[in-house]
Design a protein around this motif. Structure first.
Motif, PDB file in Angstrom:
ATOM      1  N   ALA A  29       0.867  -1.181   0.000  1.00  0.00           N
ATOM      2  CA  ALA A  29       0.000   0.000   0.000  1.00  0.00           C
ATOM      3  C   ALA A  29       0.902   1.228   0.000  1.00  0.00           C
ATOM      4  O   ALA A  29       1.836   1.321   0.802  1.00  0.00           O
ATOM      5  N   ASN A  30       0.620   2.172  -0.900  1.00  0.00           N
ATOM      6  CA  ASN A  30       1.479   3.345  -0.948  1.00  0.00           C
ATOM      7  C   ASN A  30       1.043   4.373   0.099  1.00  0.00           C
ATOM      8  O   ASN A  30       0.075   4.183   0.855  1.00  0.00           O
ATOM      9  N   LYS A  31       1.749   5.488   0.107  1.00  0.00           N
ATOM     10  CA  LYS A  31       1.534   6.529   1.118  1.00  0.00           C
ATOM     11  C   LYS A  31       0.100   7.047   1.106  1.00  0.00           C
ATOM     12  O   LYS A  31      -0.508   7.276   2.152  1.00  0.00           O
ATOM     13  N   LYS A  32      -0.467   7.245  -0.105  1.00  0.00           N
ATOM     14  CA  LYS A  32      -1.827   7.775  -0.226  1.00  0.00           C
ATOM     15  C   LYS A  32      -2.830   6.831   0.436  1.00  0.00           C
ATOM     16  O   LYS A  32      -3.783   7.277   1.096  1.00  0.00           O
ATOM     17  N   CYS A  33      -2.628   5.509   0.271  1.00  0.00           N
ATOM     18  CA  CYS A  33      -3.525   4.528   0.899  1.00  0.00           C
ATOM     19  C   CYS A  33      -3.509   4.683   2.424  1.00  0.00           C
ATOM     20  O   CYS A  33      -4.553   4.647   3.084  1.00  0.00           O
ATOM     21  N   LYS A  34      -2.291   4.841   2.969  1.00  0.00           N
ATOM     22  CA  LYS A  34      -2.166   4.943   4.429  1.00  0.00           C
ATOM     23  C   LYS A  34      -2.792   6.237   4.943  1.00  0.00           C
ATOM     24  O   LYS A  34      -3.341   6.281   6.043  1.00  0.00           O
ATOM     25  N   GLU A  35      -2.680   7.315   4.135  1.00  0.00           N
ATOM     26  CA  GLU A  35      -3.312   8.568   4.540  1.00  0.00           C
ATOM     27  C   GLU A  35      -4.836   8.436   4.578  1.00  0.00           C
ATOM     28  O   GLU A  35      -5.498   9.009   5.449  1.00  0.00           O
ATOM     29  N   GLU A  36      -5.381   7.682   3.630  1.00  0.00           N
ATOM     30  CA  GLU A  36      -6.841   7.537   3.534  1.00  0.00           C
ATOM     31  C   GLU A  36      -7.397   6.532   4.533  1.00  0.00           C
ATOM     32  O   GLU A  36      -8.457   6.729   5.112  1.00  0.00           O
ATOM     33  N   GLU A  39      -2.982   2.200   8.660  1.00  0.00           N
ATOM     34  CA  GLU A  39      -2.025   1.108   8.454  1.00  0.00           C
ATOM     35  C   GLU A  39      -2.766  -0.152   8.027  1.00  0.00           C
ATOM     36  O   GLU A  39      -3.352  -0.851   8.844  1.00  0.00           O
ATOM     37  N   ILE A  40      -2.774  -0.438   6.748  1.00  0.00           N
ATOM     38  CA  ILE A  40      -3.579  -1.557   6.223  1.00  0.00           C
ATOM     39  C   ILE A  40      -2.716  -2.697   5.716  1.00  0.00           C
ATOM     40  O   ILE A  40      -3.242  -3.737   5.325  1.00  0.00           O
TER      41      ILE A  40
END
Length: 676
Positions: A29-36, A39-40
C-alpha cells in the motif's frame, strides 16, 4: 533506478495497493492509501477498506465472475467505481491481474478520488434552470476532461481540462463528432459503448490534435436537460497510471540486485522462444549456472561482498552472450541462460554450446576485485538441449541435475543432461521420502553384533556394536542401502539421535542381566551428527536421564572426521572423555588422519577396516597394513579390534599377529538383542 521508481509509486496522488487474490491480504500500500485508510499492510482488504465488511465485497467486479478471482488469467483488467463505506468518498478503480515476485497471483489496484465528479453529475440533474451558467464553472474545476454531446454525438460543450488533454481550442472542438477524438484502434470499442445509455467506465486510446495518442478511462451518461437529450462524457488521463503499472511490473519481473530478468520474466521469454524453436525445428539450449563455493564468500567476506560478486557475475555473463541470448537470475548464486541455436544440426549445436560454456568458465575464473579483496571463483554448468520438449520446469530440473553432475566431477566444468543420472536422482529422492515415512512409522530397528576378546586361546564376549536395519515391506534393508541417503538428506540427525537413545536404553535393560551387564555397546556416529553444536550436551543429557554407566557406551568416529575443524573436534572428544564415554576410531587405515592426532586424543580403540581383513591370508599388502595398525595400537596403548572376521584361519593369523579383539560372522551375525 529502482529506488526512483519506488519513490514515484510511493508518493503518487493515486491510491495504489496490491492484494493477494487467494488470501485477500494487502501485500503493498502506498503513502496515499495509508493517509486515507491508516495502516492496512498485511491485513484483509475487505475488512480494512470497507465498513463492517466480513466477506469479499460483492460489488467488486473480480467477485462477479463465474470463476474464482485467483483463477482469472494474468493481464485481466477491470475499470470500476465505488462509494467507500468508510469515508463516503467515490473512487474510480483500475484493477489488473498480475503475478507477485514470489509467484502469487495478485490484483494491482489503482484508485482515484472522483467524489467531485460524482457530485457534478448529481448537480447537473438537480439544477436544470441554471444549467448553462453553473455547469460551465463546475466542469472547469474538475480533474477530468468533460465533453457534452447532443443526441447526434456532436460536441456542444467542453471544459478546460478536455481542451488541454486533446490539444484543441474550445471552438475547434464544438460540433466535432465523438469519434473524432478516438484513436483508430479504439473506434470500434467506443462505437459499441456509445449505444449504452449509462456505460461502465472503460479504457480507450484518445487522439490529440497533433496526432499523438494517450490512454484514458472514459465514462458516459445519457441525461435529459432542458428537454434535450445530451450525453456527458468524462475523460481521465491514465498515462501516469500506465507508467506506474509498467514500473511495478518492472519491479516484479526483474531481480533488484543484478537487474537481470527474474524467474517470472524467464517464463515469458521461454514461452516465446520455445514456440519459435518448435516451429522452426531448431535446437534450443538451457544452461543452469551455479557458482562454486559461493557460500564461503558470504560466510568469510560477508553478504555485501557476496552481493557484489553476484552483480559482477551478471555483468560478465551479459558480456559473453550474444544479443539474441537471454540470461536470468533465479536467486542466490543461480543463473539460467536460454539460447536459440537457430540450427537443427545437433553436432554443430553442441560445438557452439561448448564454446559458449568454455567462455563462461574462463570468464568466471578471472579474479573478482571485491572490497579491496581478490576473490577467485569457479562455476558449474548443467546443459539441456530442447526442441519439442517445451516444459520449462522439466527442463530446469534436467539442467539442474546436469549441473550437480558437474559439481560431483570436480566443479569448474559443464555437463550435459544424462537421463540415467536423472533416474538415479529421482530414485534417490523417492528413497528419502520412504525413509522419512519409515522414521515416522518406527520401522527402524537396532541389531547387535558381538565383539570378542581372545586371550590365552579363550574367547569371550566383551561388547556389541549397534547396527541399524530398516524393517520395510520389502524385508530387512541393511544400512549400506540407506545411510548415505540419510546423510545427504539430513535425516541422519534424527536417526542418529534415535540410535543413541535405543542403545542407552539397551544398556539400562542389560543392567539386570548377569552376563550382559558387563557388555559395552559401540555406536557409530555420523560426521554431521558429531558436528552439531549440541552433540556433546545431547550425549551427556541422555546418559544422566537414563542413569547408566557412561563407560558402557562407546562412540565410533570416522577417521576423516579428525581432519575437519581440528581444534573444535579435539575439544568435543575431550569433553566426551570427561563425561566417561569411551571412544573408537572406526575403519582405521582408510582415511587420512595423522599419528600426531592419536597422541592428543583420549581414545580407547582403533578398528581395522574389514577390507584389510578379507584378503589378509593372500595379500601381503593387507598383511603389512594390519601389522602396522596393530603396532600403532600397541605403541599408543590402544585396543585394536579387527572387523569382518569370517573364518577360523583369519582369526588364527590375527591372533598370531598380536590382535586380541574381533568382530565378524565367525562369532555371530548381527541379531535382535533378545536372541544374543
Amino acid at each position: 533506478m529502482l529506488k526512483e521508481i519506488q519513490t514515484i509509486v510511493e508518493n503518487s496522488g493515486a491510491l495504489i495497493y496490491i492484494i493477494d487474490l487467494s488470501t485477500h491480504e494487502i501485500l503493498y500500500a502506498n503513502k496515499k492509501c495509508k493517509e486515507e485508510f491508516g495502516e492496512i499492510l498485511s491485513k484483509t482488504c475487505y475488512k480494512v477498506l470497507q465498513n463492517k465488511q466480513n466477506k469479499p465485497c460483492g460489488f467488486c467486479p473480480l467477485n462477479q465472475n463465474k470463476i474464482e478471482p485467483n483463477l482469472l488469467p494474468f493481464g485481466t483488467l477491470y475499470n470500476w467505481e465505488h462509494k467507500n463505506t468508510l469515508n463516503n468518498k467515490d473512487y474510480m478503480f483500475v484493477s489488473h491481474i498480475s503475478q507477485w515476485t514470489d509467484g502469487r497471483k495478485v490484483n494491482i489496484q489503482f484508485g482515484i478520488n472522483i467524489s467531485e465528479q460524482k457530485k457534478l453529475e448529481a448537480q447537473i440533474l438537480k439544477e436544470k434552470d441554471e444549467f448553462i451558467e453553473t455547469f460551465k464553472i463546475i466542469i472547469d474545476s474538475t480533474l477530468e476532461g468533460i465533453i457534452i454531446y447532443d443526441e447526434n454525438q456532436k460536441c456542444i460543450q467542453v471544459n478546460k481540462i478536455a481542451t488541454k488533454l486533446l490539444g484543441f481550442t474550445e471552438e475547434e472542438m464544438i460540433n466535432k463528432d465523438a469519434l473524432d477524438f478516438i484513436a483508430t484502434e479504439s473506434k470500434n470499442l467506443v462505437k459499441h459503448v456509445i449505444k449504452k445509455d449509462n456505460q461502465e467506465a472503460y479504457e480507450s486510446i484518445l487522439l490529440r490534435k497533433d496526432g499523438s495518442t494517450f490512454p484514458a478511462i472514459l465514462r458516459g451518461k445519457n441525461i435529459k436537460i432542458l428537454d434535450k437529450n445530451v450525453r456527458v462524457s468524462a475523460i481521465l488521463d491514465i498515462s501516469e497510471i500506465k507508467e506506474k503499472e509498467k514500473e511495478i511490473l518492472q519491479l516484479a519481473q526483474y531481480d533488484h540486485l543484478t537487474e537481470l530478468p527474474n524467474r517470472l520474466m524467464l517464463r515469458e521469454i521461454f514461452s516465446f522462444m520455445s514456440k519459435r524453436v518448435k516451429r522452426e525445428n531448431h535446437y534450443g539450449a538451457l544452461l543452469f549456472i551455479d557458482l562454486d563455493y559461493f557460500k564461503m564468500v558470504n560466510d568469510i567476506k560477508g553478504h555485501t561482498a557476496g552481493d557484489l560478486v553476484l552483480i559482477e557475475t551478471a555483468k560478465r555473463l551479459k558480456k559473453i552472450l550474444r544479443e539474441a541470448d537471454f540470461v536470468a537470475r533465479l536467486g542466490g548464486d543461480e543463473f539460467v541462460i536460454l539460447i536459440d541455436t537457430k540450427s537443427n544440426d545437433k553436432e554443430l549445436v553442441i560445438k557452439d554450446i561448448n564454446i559458449i560454456s568454455k567462455k563462461i568458465l574462463k570468464e568466471i575464473k578471472k579474479p573478482y576485485l571485491i572490497l579491496e579483496h581478490e576473490l577467485r571463483l569457479t562455476t558449474s554448468i548443467g546443459i539441456i538441449l530442447f526442441r519439442k520438449n517445451t516444459n520449462l520446469d522439466e527442463l530446469m530440473k534436467y539442467a539442474d541435475t546436469a549441473m550437480y553432475s558437474s559439481k560431483e566431477k570436480g566443479r569448474d566444468r559443464f555437463s550435459y543432461f544424462d537421463p540415467k543420472l536423472q533416474q538415479m536422482i529421482e530414485e534417490k529422492a523417492q528413497m528419502v521420502e520412504e525413509l522419512r515415512k519409515a522414521i515416522e512409522r518406527k520401522e527402524l530397528v537396532l541389531h547387535y553384533q558381538k565383539q570378542i576378546l581372545t586371550k590365552n586361546n579363550i574367547s569371550r564376549v566383551i561388547g556389541v556394536e549397534a547396527l541399524i536395519r530398516w524393517n520395510s515391506k520389502r524385508g530387512l534393508i541393511p544400512p549400506n542401502s540407506f545411510i548415505s541417503i540419510a546423510e545427504e538428506s539430513g535425516l541422519i540427525i534424527s536417526i542418529g539421535k534415535w540410535i543413541l537413545i535405543e542403545a542407552i536404553n539397551q544398556i539400562k535393560q542389560w543392567e539386570e542381566d548377569k552376563e550382559k551387564k558387563e557388555w559395552r555397546i559401540s555406536v557409530n556416529i555420523s560426521p554431521k551428527q558429531f558436528e552439531r553444536d549440541n552433540f556433546v550436551d545431547l550425549v551427556d543429557s541422555l546418559i544422566k536421564e537414563h542413569n547408566i554407566n557412561p563407560n558402557k557406551l562407546r562412540l565410533e568416529l570416522t577417521e576423516n572426521l579428525l581432519i575437519k575443524n581440528v581444534e573444535e573436534t579435539l575439544q568435543k572428544i575431550k569433553k566426551l572423555f570427561e563425561i566417561g564415554v569411551t571412544l573408537s576410531i572406526d575403519d582405521f587405515g582408510t582415511g587420512y588422519s595423522s599419528l600426531a592426532y592419536l597422541k592428543q586424543l583420549p581414545i580407547q580403540e582403533l578398528k581395522i577396516d574389514q577390507s584389510f581383513i578379507r584378503d589378509i591370508l593372500i595379500d601381503t599388502n593387507d598383511f603389512s597394513i594390519v601389522e602396522t595398525i596393530l603396532s600403532i595400537g600397541g605403541k599408543f596403548n590402544l585396543e585394536v579390534i579387527a572387523e569382518g572376521v569370517e573364518t577360523k584361519e583369519q582369526h588364527e593369523i590375527l591372533v598370531s599377529m598380536g590382535c586380541s579383539y574381533f568382530q565378524g560372522y565367525l562369532f555371530g551375525k548381527p541379531n535382535n538383542p533378545d536372541l544374543l
